[in-house]
Write a protein that holds these residues in place. Sequence first.
Motif, PDB file in Angstrom:
ATOM      1  N   GLN A 215       0.832  -1.205   0.000  1.00 42.34           N
ATOM      2  CA  GLN A 215       0.000   0.000   0.000  1.00 42.34           C
ATOM      3  C   GLN A 215       0.864   1.251   0.000  1.00 42.34           C
ATOM      4  N   ASP A 216       1.996   1.196   0.697  1.00 41.73           N
ATOM      5  CA  ASP A 216       2.897   2.349   0.718  1.00 41.73           C
ATOM      6  C   ASP A 216       3.429   2.658  -0.675  1.00 41.73           C
ATOM      7  N   THR A 217       3.785   1.593  -1.423  1.00 37.73           N
ATOM      8  CA  THR A 217       4.300   1.795  -2.778  1.00 37.73           C
ATOM      9  C   THR A 217       3.229   2.367  -3.688  1.00 37.73           C
ATOM     10  N   LEU A 218       2.003   1.835  -3.598  1.00 38.67           N
ATOM     11  CA  LEU A 218       0.902   2.351  -4.409  1.00 38.67           C
ATOM     12  C   LEU A 218       0.613   3.816  -4.079  1.00 38.67           C
ATOM     13  N   SER A 219       0.661   4.160  -2.788  1.00 41.66           N
ATOM     14  CA  SER A 219       0.416   5.546  -2.386  1.00 41.66           C
ATOM     15  C   SER A 219       1.491   6.464  -2.942  1.00 41.66           C
ATOM     16  N   PHE A 220       2.755   5.997  -2.926  1.00 42.44           N
ATOM     17  CA  PHE A 220       3.829   6.813  -3.478  1.00 42.44           C
ATOM     18  C   PHE A 220       3.615   7.028  -4.970  1.00 42.44           C
ATOM     19  N   MET A 221       3.233   5.968  -5.690  1.00 43.70           N
ATOM     20  CA  MET A 221       2.997   6.093  -7.125  1.00 43.70           C
ATOM     21  C   MET A 221       1.886   7.094  -7.409  1.00 43.70           C
ATOM     22  N   ASN A 222       0.808   7.040  -6.614  1.00 41.16           N
ATOM     23  CA  ASN A 222      -0.295   7.987  -6.795  1.00 41.16           C
ATOM     24  C   ASN A 222       0.154   9.417  -6.520  1.00 41.16           C
ATOM     25  N   ARG A 223       0.942   9.602  -5.461  1.00 43.49           N
ATOM     26  CA  ARG A 223       1.417  10.950  -5.127  1.00 43.49           C
ATOM     27  C   ARG A 223       2.357  11.482  -6.199  1.00 43.49           C
ATOM     28  N   HIS A 224       3.155  10.589  -6.791  1.00 39.95           N
ATOM     29  CA  HIS A 224       4.056  11.014  -7.865  1.00 39.95           C
ATOM     30  C   HIS A 224       3.256  11.541  -9.056  1.00 39.95           C
ATOM     31  N   ILE A 225       2.220  10.812  -9.454  1.00 40.50           N
ATOM     32  CA  ILE A 225       1.400  11.241 -10.588  1.00 40.50           C
ATOM     33  C   ILE A 225       0.687  12.552 -10.267  1.00 40.50           C
ATOM     34  N   VAL A 226       0.153  12.655  -9.054  1.00 36.88           N
ATOM     35  CA  VAL A 226      -0.560  13.876  -8.656  1.00 36.88           C
ATOM     36  C   VAL A 226       0.388  15.067  -8.606  1.00 36.88           C
ATOM     37  N   SER A 227       1.631  14.871  -8.156  1.00 36.52           N
ATOM     38  CA  SER A 227       2.577  15.988  -8.118  1.00 36.52           C
ATOM     39  C   SER A 227       2.899  16.469  -9.535  1.00 36.52           C
ATOM     40  N   CYS A 228       2.968  15.542 -10.489  1.00 32.84           N
ATOM     41  CA  CYS A 228       3.172  15.934 -11.890  1.00 32.84           C
ATOM     42  C   CYS A 228       1.963  16.715 -12.406  1.00 32.84           C
ATOM     43  N   MET A 229       0.759  16.247 -12.067  1.00 33.99           N
ATOM     44  CA  MET A 229      -0.454  16.971 -12.443  1.00 33.99           C
ATOM     45  C   MET A 229      -0.446  18.385 -11.883  1.00 33.99           C
ATOM     46  N   ALA A 230      -0.083  18.494 -10.603  1.00 31.42           N
ATOM     47  CA  ALA A 230      -0.093  19.801  -9.952  1.00 31.42           C
ATOM     48  C   ALA A 230       0.908  20.744 -10.609  1.00 31.42           C
ATOM     49  N   GLY A 231       2.095  20.230 -10.901  1.00 29.92           N
ATOM     50  CA  GLY A 231       3.104  21.062 -11.544  1.00 29.92           C
ATOM     51  C   GLY A 231       2.645  21.607 -12.877  1.00 29.92           C
ATOM     52  N   LEU A 232       1.791  20.846 -13.557  1.00 33.88           N
ATOM     53  CA  LEU A 232       1.323  21.245 -14.881  1.00 33.88           C
ATOM     54  C   LEU A 232       0.028  22.039 -14.834  1.00 33.88           C
ATOM     55  N   LEU A 233      -0.916  21.663 -13.958  1.00 36.20           N
ATOM     56  CA  LEU A 233      -2.283  22.183 -14.033  1.00 36.20           C
ATOM     57  C   LEU A 233      -2.602  23.322 -13.074  1.00 36.20           C
ATOM     58  N   LEU A 234      -1.866  23.447 -11.981  1.00 35.20           N
ATOM     59  CA  LEU A 234      -2.166  24.549 -11.068  1.00 35.20           C
ATOM     60  C   LEU A 234      -1.851  25.886 -11.748  1.00 35.20           C
ATOM     61  N   PRO A 235      -2.547  26.952 -11.385  1.00 39.65           N
ATOM     62  CA  PRO A 235      -2.371  28.242 -12.071  1.00 39.65           C
ATOM     63  C   PRO A 235      -0.949  28.776 -11.931  1.00 39.65           C
ATOM     64  N   VAL A 236      -0.522  29.535 -12.927  1.00 41.68           N
ATOM     65  CA  VAL A 236       0.736  30.278 -12.860  1.00 41.68           C
ATOM     66  C   VAL A 236       0.427  31.743 -13.125  1.00 41.68           C
ATOM     67  N   ARG A 237       1.350  32.599 -12.755  1.00 46.73           N
ATOM     68  CA  ARG A 237       1.113  34.036 -12.876  1.00 46.73           C
ATOM     69  C   ARG A 237       1.690  34.631 -14.148  1.00 46.73           C
ATOM     70  N   SER A 238       2.347  33.817 -14.940  1.00 41.20           N
ATOM     71  CA  SER A 238       2.929  34.334 -16.181  1.00 41.20           C
ATOM     72  C   SER A 238       2.888  33.265 -17.251  1.00 41.20           C
ATOM     73  N   LEU A 239       2.180  33.525 -18.337  1.00 42.04           N
ATOM     74  CA  LEU A 239       2.156  32.639 -19.494  1.00 42.04           C
ATOM     75  C   LEU A 239       2.997  33.293 -20.576  1.00 42.04           C
ATOM     76  N   THR A 240       4.213  32.796 -20.771  1.00 36.74           N
ATOM     77  CA  THR A 240       5.133  33.445 -21.696  1.00 36.74           C
ATOM     78  C   THR A 240       5.789  32.426 -22.607  1.00 36.74           C
ATOM     79  N   THR A 241       6.227  32.902 -23.757  1.00 35.81           N
ATOM     80  CA  THR A 241       7.031  32.075 -24.641  1.00 35.81           C
ATOM     81  C   THR A 241       8.351  32.805 -24.875  1.00 35.81           C
ATOM     82  N   ALA A 242       8.458  33.351 -24.419  1.00 32.75           N
ATOM     83  CA  ALA A 242       9.556  34.185 -24.726  1.00 32.75           C
ATOM     84  C   ALA A 242      10.871  34.087 -24.414  1.00 32.75           C
TER      85      ALA A 242
END
Length: 388
Positions: A215-242
């Motif tokens: 269960q600990d390993t499964l929980s870690f795997m879930n948290r890893h995926i969620v942390s990747c989601m958060a890094g990508l989907l949570l709002p940011v204050r600057s959308l730039t390409t520059a």
Amino acid sequence: MSAVILQVGQCGNQLGLEWCEMLSKTSKNSGHRSPFTTKEDTLAAVCVDSESKVLKRAQRLVRNRKLLESNIVQGKGGRGNNWAYGYHGHWVKEGDQLLHQAMEAVRREAERRDYYGGTVMLHSVSGGTGSGLGSRLCEEIRAEFPVSHLLTVSVVPHQSGESPLQHYNTLLSLDALHRSCDCILLFHNDQALGCSGVPQNKAFATSGLASALSQDTLSFMNRHIVSCMAGLLLPVRSLTTARDKLKWDSLAGITLQSVPQMSPTGKSYTSRAVLAVARGDQDKSFVTSSAHHKLKQGHRCVAWNPSPIDHWTDPLNEVCSSADAQLLTVCSNHSSVTSLLNHVVRRTKEKIAARAYLHWYERYGVETQDFQQATDTLLSVMEEYDAQ
């Protein structure tokens, strides 16, 4: 984007509950409302499963007034790890009710939003409910909200095997998602397990199945995926390409360590486009670092895209406990996905040739031509990547 999170099946709800816990922490740290919560401070989430076991954890959120009870939709029996069973239901009243109730919950949640930007669905492509019912819900949401965004966080099963039906389910699910969704974020269980530090030969020593994981390993795997989601989907204050350029260079190098470089046949993988989300960029050093160049080289971006690297930056980092810590999340449209697609198509063809388990799908209306259509879809995607 103001979005509704749709959690489908056991995997989707396990990820969703980890996501809800993470959102609760980030909201306290940031002091402002998340786009994934409502103005009443409830979670904009709909939890759907054909069994009640996993959804018992969601009841705690209801008791804490973080989730509306009407947003928990549960059936009275599983879907037998069968895409066809999940997609078509029982062909009786209960199956139709689960689909209808789930769509009603999504509609109500969308109407509660000040602005409804779209839906993010969390699920697995290998089971019955997550893959089958998830595919059906994506089709219904696309028809109901044709101009809204539809993104999936789709978890791919362990290659060594979770279910004898996983290749059929993955094939049919990816075919349906390809037709309905704007974006499919693929997460591989094998890669998530690798990040946990548990050797796969040890993890599967007991039975060769994902059920052997602790269960600990499964929980870690879930948290890893969620942390990747958060890094990508949570709002940011600057959308730039520059002054700490080396830190971003180092983080870019770390992300490249997990990027596949060569196919089994020796062909170099390429990327059509890369999105880098830099959090904790207080001195705006990401733009002037060499991280862009490293990512472009490491992902072997295609020559025909003149601007293959986009980036979003935020001076704060709401994902980590320290707001000034630097975090780099990278999302790539990478041709290494053809390795997965080729494996799924090859194993499916082998099973169909042996007529293995086909009667389980025929019982719920999926015929050989449906498998052929799904195979053709995945082969066409592979051809597009190979033509780069």
